[in-house]
Write a protein that holds these residues in place. Structure first.
Motif, PDB file in Angstrom:
ATOM      1  N   VAL A 180       0.815  -1.222   0.000  1.00 52.31           N
ATOM      2  CA  VAL A 180       0.000   0.000   0.000  1.00 52.31           C
ATOM      3  C   VAL A 180       0.847   1.270   0.000  1.00 52.31           C
ATOM      4  CG1 VAL A 180      -1.905  -1.151   1.164  1.00 52.31           C
ATOM      5  CG2 VAL A 180      -0.175   0.032   2.531  1.00 52.31           C
ATOM      6  N   ALA A 181       2.162   1.126   0.098  1.00 54.27           N
ATOM      7  CA  ALA A 181       3.041   2.303   0.146  1.00 54.27           C
ATOM      8  C   ALA A 181       3.075   3.017  -1.201  1.00 54.27           C
ATOM      9  CB  ALA A 181       4.450   1.883   0.550  1.00 54.27           C
ATOM     10  N   GLU A 182       3.121   4.341  -1.168  1.00 52.87           N
ATOM     11  CA  GLU A 182       3.283   5.126  -2.393  1.00 52.87           C
ATOM     12  C   GLU A 182       4.755   5.349  -2.700  1.00 52.87           C
ATOM     13  OE1 GLU A 182       0.928   8.685  -2.211  1.00 52.87           O
ATOM     14  OE2 GLU A 182      -0.919   7.576  -2.602  1.00 52.87           O
ATOM     15  N   ALA A 183       5.609   5.101  -1.718  1.00 50.64           N
ATOM     16  CA  ALA A 183       7.057   5.159  -1.947  1.00 50.64           C
ATOM     17  C   ALA A 183       7.729   4.198  -0.985  1.00 50.64           C
ATOM     18  CB  ALA A 183       7.603   6.569  -1.762  1.00 50.64           C
ATOM     19  N   VAL A 184       8.748   3.519  -1.484  1.00 51.13           N
ATOM     20  CA  VAL A 184       9.537   2.596  -0.662  1.00 51.13           C
ATOM     21  C   VAL A 184      10.993   3.009  -0.784  1.00 51.13           C
ATOM     22  CG1 VAL A 184      10.223   0.206  -0.283  1.00 51.13           C
ATOM     23  CG2 VAL A 184       7.886   0.717  -1.049  1.00 51.13           C
ATOM     24  N   PHE A 185      11.644   3.174   0.356  1.00 54.90           N
ATOM     25  CA  PHE A 185      13.055   3.555   0.382  1.00 54.90           C
ATOM     26  C   PHE A 185      13.867   2.467   1.059  1.00 54.90           C
ATOM     27  CE2 PHE A 185      10.793   7.496  -0.082  1.00 54.90           C
ATOM     28  CZ  PHE A 185      11.626   8.330  -0.818  1.00 54.90           C
ATOM     29  N   GLU A 186      15.078   2.253   0.547  1.00 59.15           N
ATOM     30  CA  GLU A 186      16.009   1.344   1.210  1.00 59.15           C
ATOM     31  C   GLU A 186      16.398   1.933   2.563  1.00 59.15           C
ATOM     32  OE1 GLU A 186      16.696  -1.511  -0.005  1.00 59.15           O
ATOM     33  OE2 GLU A 186      16.279  -1.363  -2.147  1.00 59.15           O
ATOM     34  N   ALA A 187      17.013   1.118   3.403  1.00 58.16           N
ATOM     35  CA  ALA A 187      17.395   1.564   4.748  1.00 58.16           C
ATOM     36  C   ALA A 187      18.332   2.762   4.706  1.00 58.16           C
ATOM     37  CB  ALA A 187      18.038   0.416   5.515  1.00 58.16           C
ATOM     38  N   ASP A 188      19.137   2.872   3.627  1.00 54.52           N
ATOM     39  CA  ASP A 188      20.075   3.985   3.522  1.00 54.52           C
ATOM     40  C   ASP A 188      19.449   5.234   2.892  1.00 54.52           C
ATOM     41  OD1 ASP A 188      19.808   3.254   0.891  1.00 54.52           O
ATOM     42  OD2 ASP A 188      21.907   2.699   0.596  1.00 54.52           O
ATOM     43  N   GLY A 189      18.128   5.194   2.636  1.00 60.57           N
ATOM     44  CA  GLY A 189      17.440   6.367   2.102  1.00 60.57           C
ATOM     45  C   GLY A 189      17.303   6.405   0.598  1.00 60.57           C
ATOM     46  N   ARG A 190      17.839   5.422  -0.122  1.00 58.57           N
ATOM     47  CA  ARG A 190      17.718   5.403  -1.583  1.00 58.57           C
ATOM     48  C   ARG A 190      16.315   4.951  -1.981  1.00 58.57           C
ATOM     49  NH1 ARG A 190      20.267   1.556  -3.804  1.00 58.57           N
ATOM     50  NH2 ARG A 190      20.890   0.464  -1.887  1.00 58.57           N
ATOM     51  N   LEU A 191      15.737   5.626  -2.967  1.00 58.95           N
ATOM     52  CA  LEU A 191      14.394   5.285  -3.425  1.00 58.95           C
ATOM     53  C   LEU A 191      14.403   3.943  -4.149  1.00 58.95           C
ATOM     54  CD1 LEU A 191      11.416   6.234  -3.848  1.00 58.95           C
ATOM     55  CD2 LEU A 191      12.176   7.173  -6.040  1.00 58.95           C
ATOM     56  N   ALA A 192      13.495   3.053  -3.752  1.00 50.87           N
ATOM     57  CA  ALA A 192      13.374   1.754  -4.402  1.00 50.87           C
ATOM     58  C   ALA A 192      12.228   1.747  -5.409  1.00 50.87           C
ATOM     59  CB  ALA A 192      13.157   0.652  -3.364  1.00 50.87           C
ATOM     60  N   GLU A 193      11.102   2.354  -5.049  1.00 49.62           N
ATOM     61  CA  GLU A 193       9.975   2.428  -5.970  1.00 49.62           C
ATOM     62  C   GLU A 193       9.029   3.527  -5.519  1.00 49.62           C
ATOM     63  OE1 GLU A 193       6.799  -0.805  -4.979  1.00 49.62           O
ATOM     64  OE2 GLU A 193       8.767  -1.796  -4.857  1.00 49.62           O
ATOM     65  N   ALA A 194       8.221   4.025  -6.461  1.00 51.59           N
ATOM     66  CA  ALA A 194       7.288   5.101  -6.152  1.00 51.59           C
ATOM     67  C   ALA A 194       6.084   5.022  -7.076  1.00 51.59           C
ATOM     68  CB  ALA A 194       7.969   6.463  -6.287  1.00 51.59           C
ATOM     69  N   SER A 195       4.955   5.539  -6.602  1.00 51.91           N
ATOM     70  CA  SER A 195       3.739   5.588  -7.403  1.00 51.91           C
ATOM     71  C   SER A 195       2.934   6.818  -6.998  1.00 51.91           C
ATOM     72  CB  SER A 195       2.908   4.314  -7.199  1.00 51.91           C
ATOM     73  OG  SER A 195       2.496   4.212  -5.841  1.00 51.91           O
ATOM     74  N   GLY A 196       1.948   7.156  -7.826  1.00 53.87           N
ATOM     75  CA  GLY A 196       1.068   8.272  -7.504  1.00 53.87           C
ATOM     76  C   GLY A 196       1.824   9.577  -7.318  1.00 53.87           C
ATOM     77  N   ALA A 197       1.422  10.328  -6.278  1.00 51.64           N
ATOM     78  CA  ALA A 197       2.031  11.631  -6.021  1.00 51.64           C
ATOM     79  C   ALA A 197       3.512  11.514  -5.694  1.00 51.64           C
ATOM     80  CB  ALA A 197       1.301  12.326  -4.881  1.00 51.64           C
ATOM     81  N   ALA A 198       3.942  10.335  -5.234  1.00 50.16           N
ATOM     82  CA  ALA A 198       5.342  10.157  -4.847  1.00 50.16           C
ATOM     83  C   ALA A 198       6.283  10.032  -6.040  1.00 50.16           C
ATOM     84  CB  ALA A 198       5.481   8.925  -3.951  1.00 50.16           C
TER      85      ALA A 198
ATOM     86  N   GLY B  73      13.408  -9.949   7.073  1.00 45.08           N
ATOM     87  CA  GLY B  73      14.129  -9.096   8.012  1.00 45.08           C
ATOM     88  C   GLY B  73      14.824  -7.913   7.362  1.00 45.08           C
ATOM     89  N   ARG B  74      14.569  -7.689   6.088  1.00 44.15           N
ATOM     90  CA  ARG B  74      15.175  -6.568   5.390  1.00 44.15           C
ATOM     91  C   ARG B  74      14.452  -5.273   5.767  1.00 44.15           C
ATOM     92  NH1 ARG B  74      15.562  -6.089  -1.201  1.00 44.15           N
ATOM     93  NH2 ARG B  74      16.763  -4.139  -1.318  1.00 44.15           N
ATOM     94  N   ARG B  75      15.218  -4.219   6.032  1.00 45.97           N
ATOM     95  CA  ARG B  75      14.642  -2.969   6.537  1.00 45.97           C
ATOM     96  C   ARG B  75      14.367  -1.983   5.407  1.00 45.97           C
ATOM     97  NH1 ARG B  75      16.575   1.936   9.572  1.00 45.97           N
ATOM     98  NH2 ARG B  75      18.707   1.408   8.920  1.00 45.97           N
ATOM     99  N   PHE B  76      13.180  -1.358   5.464  1.00 46.30           N
ATOM    100  CA  PHE B  76      12.783  -0.332   4.513  1.00 46.30           C
ATOM    101  C   PHE B  76      12.164   0.838   5.274  1.00 46.30           C
ATOM    102  CE2 PHE B  76      12.335  -4.387   2.267  1.00 46.30           C
ATOM    103  CZ  PHE B  76      12.941  -4.122   1.040  1.00 46.30           C
ATOM    104  N   TYR B  77      11.976   1.927   4.550  1.00 44.22           N
ATOM    105  CA  TYR B  77      11.092   3.000   5.002  1.00 44.22           C
ATOM    106  C   TYR B  77       9.982   3.106   3.964  1.00 44.22           C
ATOM    107  CZ  TYR B  77      14.309   4.698   8.578  1.00 44.22           C
ATOM    108  OH  TYR B  77      15.100   4.802   9.695  1.00 44.22           O
ATOM    109  N   VAL B  78       8.756   3.144   4.414  1.00 44.38           N
ATOM    110  CA  VAL B  78       7.625   3.234   3.495  1.00 44.38           C
ATOM    111  C   VAL B  78       6.855   4.523   3.759  1.00 44.38           C
ATOM    112  CG1 VAL B  78       7.397   0.750   3.196  1.00 44.38           C
ATOM    113  CG2 VAL B  78       6.177   1.862   5.072  1.00 44.38           C
TER     114      VAL B  78
END
Length: 342
Positions: free
Chosen positions: A179-197, A250-255
């Protein structure tokens, strides 16, 4: 050592647990932080236009059925006092400061609970929107004393808790990656984006917010809680909650997940203008609105000015009074003591 404030902020966005489990976890963390707490609690609250309050989820330390306790308390509240006990907006207050006359006379609805828990006061940290929905985090206390700094920290925590509660109610799936509009790797790099993101400027805002979250943890570890919470605000661009997430491996992301913040239903206003208007109606200052939505105070003033102009109003008190006339009993009327900023 007392629990760091950022632990409470992080717990606000725990969507994996049920709402009752969430209430219990946040309340327990708060108990570890607050000196003088006899028992801590967290419950949702909804007030309606018949001046009745109810809770759908609750935890009260040391009580087997916290929700039943809270709703029994609600049943005994004089409807005329409901707006005083549960004012719209974000607050951190002691019960004895809210209803001093009733407390002194022994007629407070909380008097039996003071005897039961052996406390001399109750601390309530609330965030209730203009629709009458929100939550209360607090504690039965004995000899507790809080500084203005403590109250400000509590209000910031309440903003995050309210955002977390809105978010969990809106999620169509527990799979945050889905459901995330943006997913970032643990180091802050963008992995994927949709919509307004997908907009570059917004991606940069989201990336900066992730850096802020990591920095907030460092500041909090050094006990600089005001600076830590300033780095981790309620929303990003008035739209997203940014949450640390671990996948099944166990992989870390920011969503970044769209959070449906309350807005006034006026088509002439933009989405952000509606949100600002709703929070002004709830009595919030531009500073608090900026913290909740992730904008500078000056930006909030601009959004408010645009909303007022479109509605044909001159001042923020005019907006509050208009809402009071449309929602009698929900919003305070012309006697409202409105913030002077904006």
């Amino acid at each position: 050592m007392s629990r760091a404030i950022i632990d409470l902020v992080e717990a606000a966005y725990d969507t994996a647990a049920s709402v009752d489990e969430w209430c219990a976890r946040v309340s327990t963390l708060f108990a570890e932080r607050l000196s003088g707490a006899v028992a801590t609690f967290l419950y949702t609250v909804e007030t309606n236009r018949r001046d009745v309050a109810r809770s759908d989820a609750a935890f009260w330390g040391g009580v087997a059925d916290g929700k039943r306790l809270i709703n029994e308390l609600h049943a005994g509240i004089d409807p005329a006092a409901l707006g005083t006990i549960y004012p719209v907006g974000t607050h951190s207050r002691f019960h004895t400061d809210v209803l001093p006359e009733l407390h002194a006379s022994g007629e407070s609805p909380l008097a039996p609970l003071m005897v039961r828990f052996g406390c001399d006061d109750f601390l309530g940290i609330s965030s209730i929107d203009a629709s009458g929905r929100g939550l209360v985090l607090g504690a039965a206390t004995l000899g507790a004393r809080l500084s203005r700094r403590d109250h400000e920290l509590h209000r910031r925590v309440a903003i995050h808790l309210a955002a977390g509660l809105r978010l969990r109610a809106s999620l169509p799936s527990r799979d945050l990656l889905a459901v995330a509009e943006a997913v970032f790797e643990a180091d802050g790099r963008l992995a994927e984006a949709s919509g307004a993101a997908t907009e570059r400027a917004r991606q940069e805002q989201l990336s900066a917010s992730i850096a802020g979250i990591d920095a907030a943890r460092t500041r909090s570890a050094s006990r600089d809680d005001i600076a830590a919470t300033e780095l981790w605000r309620g929303l990003v661009d008035g739209r997203w909650s940014v949450i640390e997430h671990f996948d099944s491996d166990g992989r870390r992301f920011y969503v970044a997940i769209a959070n449906p913040a309350l807005g006034v239903d006026v088509r002439a206003l933009t989405e952000l203008e509606r949100q600002v208007a709703a929070m002004v109606i709830a009595g919030e200052t531009n500073k608090t609105i900026g913290y909740a939505l992730g904008f500078a105070e000056s930006t909030i003033a601009t959004y408010l000015a645009c909303a007022l102009r479109k509605l044909g109003l001159a001042k923020r008190i005019d907006l509050i009074n208009l809402a009071a006339s449309l929602l009698p009993g929900r919003v305070r009327g012309p006697s409202t003591s409105a913030p002077t900023d904006g």
